[in-house]
Enzyme design. Structure first.
Site, mmCIF file in Angstrom:
data_model
loop_
_atom_site.group_PDB
_atom_site.id
_atom_site.type_symbol
_atom_site.label_atom_id
_atom_site.label_comp_id
_atom_site.label_asym_id
_atom_site.label_seq_id
_atom_site.Cartn_x
_atom_site.Cartn_y
_atom_site.Cartn_z
ATOM 1 N N CYS A 1 0.846 -1.190 0.000
ATOM 2 C CA CYS A 1 0.000 0.000 0.000
ATOM 3 C C CYS A 1 0.885 1.246 0.000
ATOM 4 C CB CYS A 1 -0.915 -0.029 1.224
ATOM 5 S SG CYS A 1 -1.595 1.543 1.672
ATOM 6 N N CYS B 1 1.726 3.653 4.868
ATOM 7 C CA CYS B 1 2.501 3.736 6.124
ATOM 8 C C CYS B 1 3.520 2.608 6.226
ATOM 9 C CB CYS B 1 1.618 3.823 7.343
ATOM 10 S SG CYS B 1 0.089 2.927 7.314
ATOM 11 N N GLN C 1 -7.579 19.211 11.071
ATOM 12 C CA GLN C 1 -6.411 18.342 11.285
ATOM 13 C C GLN C 1 -6.868 16.889 11.422
ATOM 14 O OE1 GLN C 1 -3.330 19.430 11.146
ATOM 15 N NE2 GLN C 1 -3.452 21.636 11.553
ATOM 16 N N GLU D 1 -8.548 33.015 5.772
ATOM 17 C CA GLU D 1 -8.609 31.674 5.179
ATOM 18 C C GLU D 1 -9.249 31.810 3.803
ATOM 19 O OE1 GLU D 1 -8.035 28.233 5.708
ATOM 20 O OE2 GLU D 1 -9.206 27.992 3.889
ATOM 21 N N ASP E 1 0.004 28.888 9.340
ATOM 22 C CA ASP E 1 -0.108 27.430 9.197
ATOM 23 C C ASP E 1 -0.452 27.110 7.748
ATOM 24 O OD1 ASP E 1 -0.520 24.735 9.567
ATOM 25 O OD2 ASP E 1 -2.286 24.936 10.832
ATOM 26 N N CYS F 1 3.477 21.590 7.917
ATOM 27 C CA CYS F 1 3.404 20.141 7.704
ATOM 28 C C CYS F 1 4.469 19.689 6.718
ATOM 29 C CB CYS F 1 2.016 19.729 7.243
ATOM 30 S SG CYS F 1 1.463 20.622 5.800
HETATM 31 N N1 SAH Z 1 -4.769 26.390 10.866
HETATM 32 C C1 SAH Z 1 -5.779 25.469 10.423
HETATM 33 C C2 SAH Z 1 -5.667 25.089 8.954
HETATM 34 C C3 SAH Z 1 -4.314 24.697 8.450
HETATM 35 S S1 SAH Z 1 -4.268 23.916 6.868
HETATM 36 C C4 SAH Z 1 -5.802 24.245 11.295
HETATM 37 O O1 SAH Z 1 -4.919 24.020 12.120
HETATM 38 O O2 SAH Z 1 -6.764 23.462 11.190
HETATM 39 C C5 SAH Z 1 -3.957 25.215 5.772
HETATM 40 C C6 SAH Z 1 -5.173 26.051 5.450
HETATM 41 O O3 SAH Z 1 -4.743 27.077 4.540
HETATM 42 C C7 SAH Z 1 -6.323 25.344 4.765
HETATM 43 O O4 SAH Z 1 -7.515 25.583 5.470
HETATM 44 C C8 SAH Z 1 -6.376 25.968 3.364
HETATM 45 O O5 SAH Z 1 -7.686 26.056 2.857
HETATM 46 C C9 SAH Z 1 -5.792 27.337 3.627
HETATM 47 N N2 SAH Z 1 -5.171 28.036 2.480
HETATM 48 C C10 SAH Z 1 -4.515 27.496 1.436
HETATM 49 N N3 SAH Z 1 -4.037 28.455 0.637
HETATM 50 C C11 SAH Z 1 -4.391 29.640 1.193
HETATM 51 C C12 SAH Z 1 -4.175 30.998 0.822
HETATM 52 N N4 SAH Z 1 -3.483 31.318 -0.274
HETATM 53 N N5 SAH Z 1 -4.680 31.955 1.617
HETATM 54 C C13 SAH Z 1 -5.377 31.651 2.745
HETATM 55 N N6 SAH Z 1 -5.603 30.370 3.146
HETATM 56 C C14 SAH Z 1 -5.122 29.375 2.377
#
Ligand code: SAH
Length: 457
Positions: free
Chosen positions: A81, A84, A286, A336, A384, A411
């Site tokens: 697979c 993992c 997440q 966002e 993030d 990540c």
């Molecule tokens: N901080 C949140 C989400 C992190 S994931 C948490 O911990 O759950 C990254 C996020 O960035 C996603 O929700 C994605 O939709 C958003 N994203 C991606 N590109 C972006 C952009 N150019 N501007 C704003 N948000 C964006």
């Protein structure tokens, strides 16, 4: 002399390291092969599998010497697979690899010597994933199967039990396989551009008994839709909402634009750090709810918030980090790009009676440039971004905005290192904390905390 790397020729190799993708880096003289499931210290014979971008990949044929980290994996198909492959590697070794991986990326990409804290791991690193998405296929006896795409291909490796997913997912997928056959549901055939069921996405809530099932279909018309949903709920009464998402595009992106709620409220709720969150199908959330709390605690700790602080939460998803920070600061501004996530975030703030937070739907870079142009005052920035990291516009505007502290949640350590190197002219890297959000995979999440070198105020 040119070597013959035909499928049958065995090559004896020694594994000296793990690559960024978690494959064994194996040497035979000057030749290097990347071999999944082979670990440092191991020796043995491999067969050449394929070459890509100038690198050679092999498969284990026979091991002569094994690593003390090698264990019997719970999952029998973890090698084929590929999701993992680390299940064959003792968890403490996995964590050590992840700490080293973060350190190495800073060295290689940012030319920085950093000493990350040891990667924080799970007590029980199984059945942790709250989001499951699987493509469907049909065998020649008309039975439906589902699984994961084999790495780098669109060949489905059928999966019966996945040891990292919430256990409720198996019951649902088994029911869909069974009902799919009796309702004559055709899996979507990518190459032929026909069929019906593309993917099933399942989201489970850790803290509330709620489960969402999203049926991603190629076409809008869903024959026997109501009966299918009724039968599914009968088989799995714990499902709280079912959604049909239509994706008629020829794309790798799983979800399409249009969706229709077939059962329940169209969202599920979960609790993180004592706050309730509504999550809809398209919102980012997440995937490891247990480690998310650890991650957020570390991020908020790193921010050293005070009641006077104005906080900016960039790439905020459904507003989770900002909402967790809100009680310890004066005001939070969140941005966002996905509108469904922003709508969820606003509902979440209202529901939890958090009134010092506002959400904007915009591109984070455009929003940041705007804030910097307006000389808005911000004390702390949480960022993030997705795997590709931030862009130069965001980072330049961040430097102009000059918050005292930046907490970068990432990540992908390679884009983190790249962006931290860029910020380094103005920001000092204070600490780096890897967190194991994805046990048994090679992925690692990292919280990096940065402080402004010269404070103007
Ligand atoms: N901080 C949140 C989400 C992190 S994931 C948490 O911990 O759950 C990254 C996020 O960035 C996603 O929700 C994605 O939709 C958003 N994203 C991606 N590109 C972006 C952009 N150019 N501007 C704003 N948000 C964006």
């Amino acid at each position: 002399m040119k070597k013959d790397y035909s499928k049958t020729s065995l090559v004896h190799v020694s594994c000296v390291d793990l690559s960024y993708e978690g494959k064994g880096v194996c040497k035979n003289g000057k030749d290097v092969y990347f071999v999944p499931g082979m670990f440092p210290g191991e020796e043995g014979d491999i067969v050449f599998d394929y070459a890509r971008n100038g690198s050679k990949f092999g498969k284990i044929a026979k091991l002569d010497k094994t690593s003390p980290g090698r264990i019997q994996p719970r999952c029998k198909i973890c090698s084929s697979c590929g999701g993992c492959a680390f299940q064959q590697y003792d968890y403490s070794y996995q964590l050590a690899y992840k700490t080293k991986k973060v350190q190495e990326q800073f060295k290689k990409i940012a030319k920085m010597d950093v000493n990350p804290f040891p990667c924080l791991g799970m007590e029980n690193p199984y059945f942790y994933r709250n989001k499951i998405q699987m493509p469907f296929g049909k065998d020649n006896r008309g039975n439906l199967y589902c699984g994961f795409y084999k790495e780098g291909t669109h060949v489905i490796v059928p999966v019966d039990t996945c040891y990292i997913e919430d256990e409720r997912a198996k019951t649902i997928l088994d029911a869909i396989k069974k009902l799919g056959k009796s309702f004559k549901i055709e899996p979507y055939k990518e190459d032929e551009g026909r069929g019906f069921l593309r993917h099933v996405l399942i989201r489970t809530s850790k803290h509330k008994e709620q489960v969402m099932v999203v049926l991603v279909t190629y076409k809008d018309v869903f024959p026997s839709r109501n009966n299918f949903v009724k039968a599914l709920i009968k088989e799995c009464p714990f499902i709280t909402t079912v959604i049909q998402n239509v994706n008629s595009r020829h794309t790798n992106v799983i979800l399409g634009e249009f969706e229709r709620v077939l059962y329940g409220p169209g969202f599920i709720e979960d609790v993180l750090c004592g706050i309730s969150f509504k999550i809809s199908a398209k919102s980012f959330y997440q995937v490891n709810p247990i480690m998310t709390e650890t991650l957020y605690q570390k991020a908020i700790e790193a921010a050293k918030l005070t009641k006077e602080d104005i906080v900016f939460d960039a790439y905020s998803g459904i507003g989770t980090i900002g909402m967790c920070a809100a009680k310890s600061c004066k005001q939070v501004i969140s941005v966002e790009i996905v509108k469904e996530a922003v709508l969820d975030a606003r509902k979440n703030a209202k529901f939890n009676q958090v009134d010092n937070i506002s959400f904007y739907c915009d591109d984070a870079s455009a929003f940041m440039v705007n804030m910097a142009n307006k000389k808005q005052h911000v004390d702390v920035v949480f960022m993030d971004p997705p795997r590709k990291g931030s862009d130069q516009r965001f980072l330049d505007a961040l430097c102009r905005l000059s918050p005292d502290r930046v907490v970068y949640v990432s990540c992908d350590p390679s884009t983190l290192a790249r962006d931290v190197a860029y910020l380094n002219k103005k920001y000092r890297l204070e600490s780096v904390q890897p967190v194991d959000m994805f046990p048994h995979t090679m992925h690692v999440e990292t919280v990096a905390s940065l402080e402004l070198k010269q404070k103007a105020r």
